[in-house]
Design an enzyme around this catalytic site. Structure first.
Site, PDB file in Angstrom:
ATOM      1  N   TYR A 150       4.707 -18.406  37.919  1.00  0.00           N
ATOM      2  CA  TYR A 150       4.128 -18.958  39.143  1.00  0.00           C
ATOM      3  C   TYR A 150       4.329 -20.470  39.153  1.00  0.00           C
ATOM      4  O   TYR A 150       3.593 -21.230  38.579  1.00  0.00           O
ATOM      5  CB  TYR A 150       2.642 -18.635  39.242  1.00  0.00           C
ATOM      6  CG  TYR A 150       2.300 -17.158  39.257  1.00  0.00           C
ATOM      7  CD1 TYR A 150       3.266 -16.204  39.556  1.00  0.00           C
ATOM      8  CD2 TYR A 150       1.015 -16.721  38.971  1.00  0.00           C
ATOM      9  CE1 TYR A 150       2.953 -14.848  39.567  1.00  0.00           C
ATOM     10  CE2 TYR A 150       0.685 -15.380  38.989  1.00  0.00           C
ATOM     11  CZ  TYR A 150       1.657 -14.442  39.282  1.00  0.00           C
ATOM     12  OH  TYR A 150       1.330 -13.103  39.279  1.00  0.00           O
ATOM     13  N   PRO A 162      -5.280  -6.928  46.586  1.00  0.00           N
ATOM     14  CA  PRO A 162      -6.243  -5.944  47.100  1.00  0.00           C
ATOM     15  C   PRO A 162      -6.487  -6.080  48.598  1.00  0.00           C
ATOM     16  O   PRO A 162      -7.127  -5.210  49.195  1.00  0.00           O
ATOM     17  CB  PRO A 162      -7.514  -6.271  46.299  1.00  0.00           C
ATOM     18  CG  PRO A 162      -7.392  -7.725  45.994  1.00  0.00           C
ATOM     19  CD  PRO A 162      -5.929  -7.950  45.742  1.00  0.00           C
ATOM     20  N   LEU A 163      -5.963  -7.150  49.199  1.00  0.00           N
ATOM     21  CA  LEU A 163      -6.055  -7.327  50.645  1.00  0.00           C
ATOM     22  C   LEU A 163      -4.710  -7.100  51.324  1.00  0.00           C
ATOM     23  O   LEU A 163      -4.470  -7.583  52.438  1.00  0.00           O
ATOM     24  CB  LEU A 163      -6.591  -8.724  50.978  1.00  0.00           C
ATOM     25  CG  LEU A 163      -8.027  -8.988  50.509  1.00  0.00           C
ATOM     26  CD1 LEU A 163      -8.436 -10.421  50.808  1.00  0.00           C
ATOM     27  CD2 LEU A 163      -8.991  -8.010  51.152  1.00  0.00           C
TER      28      LEU A 163
END
Length: 327
Positions: free
Chosen positions: A56, A205-206
């Site tokens: 990242y 999770p969204l």
């Protein structure tokens, strides 16, 4: 925030964690000041599991966490990842699960994080050119040396999880899991985790923000937002998937919660630790409020009708990324 066991190897974390990737990469403009304030607020609200990876940035996100945790390392359970090879000058060089690279990457991550140990160290992706037993053996050595406390794998098939766990007990498996992505319920992964006592950490999770209800057009994304390449956000797929979101919004409104809170409460209800990603305090606070949402039998039934397995159209990654998934 309440805490719960993650797996059966002694690790306990808050019921919701925080995905830190977007603070440094892939999701448009970066604001380090707001990101650090968001991390501060997360710790104040009882979040303990902070999730990052050497890829990242690369490296930038680990360094951000190191800055945020300076002088209070014990306040967080730090999870980072290896297995996607990053050269020392920051170039992505493909998958690499070889023991020598894993050790090199871990030492570099420790420096970036400013710590002497990682609480949870994952194989970010499974390298098909290296036997999983070799990669897990390398992680096991790092555990024996005290540089890693717990280990896990990401996006692994049920067969790979079983082979890995036979070498050294896995504490967690990280997989995409949400009302938009329920594949692990049907490919044997969830069954393997339950059987072996391995915790599930649910990333995205969204639905990469889709389930927040705030995205109404692909044009909502910045030019450098990688979701512009995500098949689920393109063409007819976008329109069909928006229909699912509308149903989730309707159920959320009836329950007087936000769509994000409903989606996160569902993941929590399934027994997973969700790590929604955000880089802003206001969204963090909204997400954490989901830990106080209780779903009734009627709520679960309505959600199952609105977002059953297979309701969402489109692959979850572009073809080149789909090729990195195990199984």
């Amino acid at each position: 925030m309440e805490h719960r066991a993650l797996g059966s190897q002694g690790l306990t974390v808050g019921t919701q964690g925080l995905g830190c990737m977007g603070m440094s990469a892939f999701y448009g403009a970066i604001d380090e000041t707001e990101s650090l304030a968001t991390l501060d607020r997360a710790l104040e609200l009882g979040v303990t599991l902070l999730d990052t990876a050497e890829s990242y940035g690369p490296f930038v996100n680990e360094q951000l966490l190191g800055k945020a945790l300076a002088g209070r390392r014990e306040a967080a359970t730090v999870a980072t990842k290896t297995g996607v090879e990053i050269t020392d000058d920051g170039r992505v060089a493909g998958l690499n699960g070889r023991p020598q690279y894993i050790r090199h990457a871990l030492e570099r991550s420790l420096r970036n994080l400013g710590t002497d140990h990682v609480d949870l160290y994952y194989l970010h992706r499974i390298d098909p050119a290296v036997a999983i037993e070799e990669s897990i053996g390398a992680l096991a050595e790092l555990v024996a040396e005290g540089k890693v406390r717990h280990i896990g794998v990401c996006e692994a098939s049920a067969a790979t999880i079983r082979r890995a766990h036979a070498v050294h007990s896995l504490t967690a498996v990280q997989s995409e899991y949400s009302l938009f992505e329920r594949g692990i319920e049907h490919n044997g992964v969830l069954d393997a985790l339950n059987e072996l006592g391995i915790g599930l950490v649910a990333y995205s999770p969204l639905g990469r923000g889709f389930l927040s209800g705030a995205i109404t057009s692909p044009d909502d994304f910045a030019e450098d937002d990688w979701r512009r390449t995500d098949p689920r956000f393109q063409g007819e797929n976008f329109d069909r998937n928006l229909d699912v979101v509308r149903e989730v919004r309707r159920i959320a409104a009836d329950k007087n919660v936000t769509p994000s809170q409903l989606a996160l409460a569902w993941v929590q209800h399934q027994g997973a630790i969700a790590i929604p990603g955000t880089k802003r305090r206001r969204y963090l606070e909204e997400n954490i409020a989901a830990t106080q949402v209780t779903l009734t039998t009627e709520d679960i039934a309505a959600i199952e009708t609105a977002a059953p397995h297979g309701a969402v159209t489109g692959d979850r990654y572009a073809p080149e990324m789909m090729g990195t998934l195990d199984g």
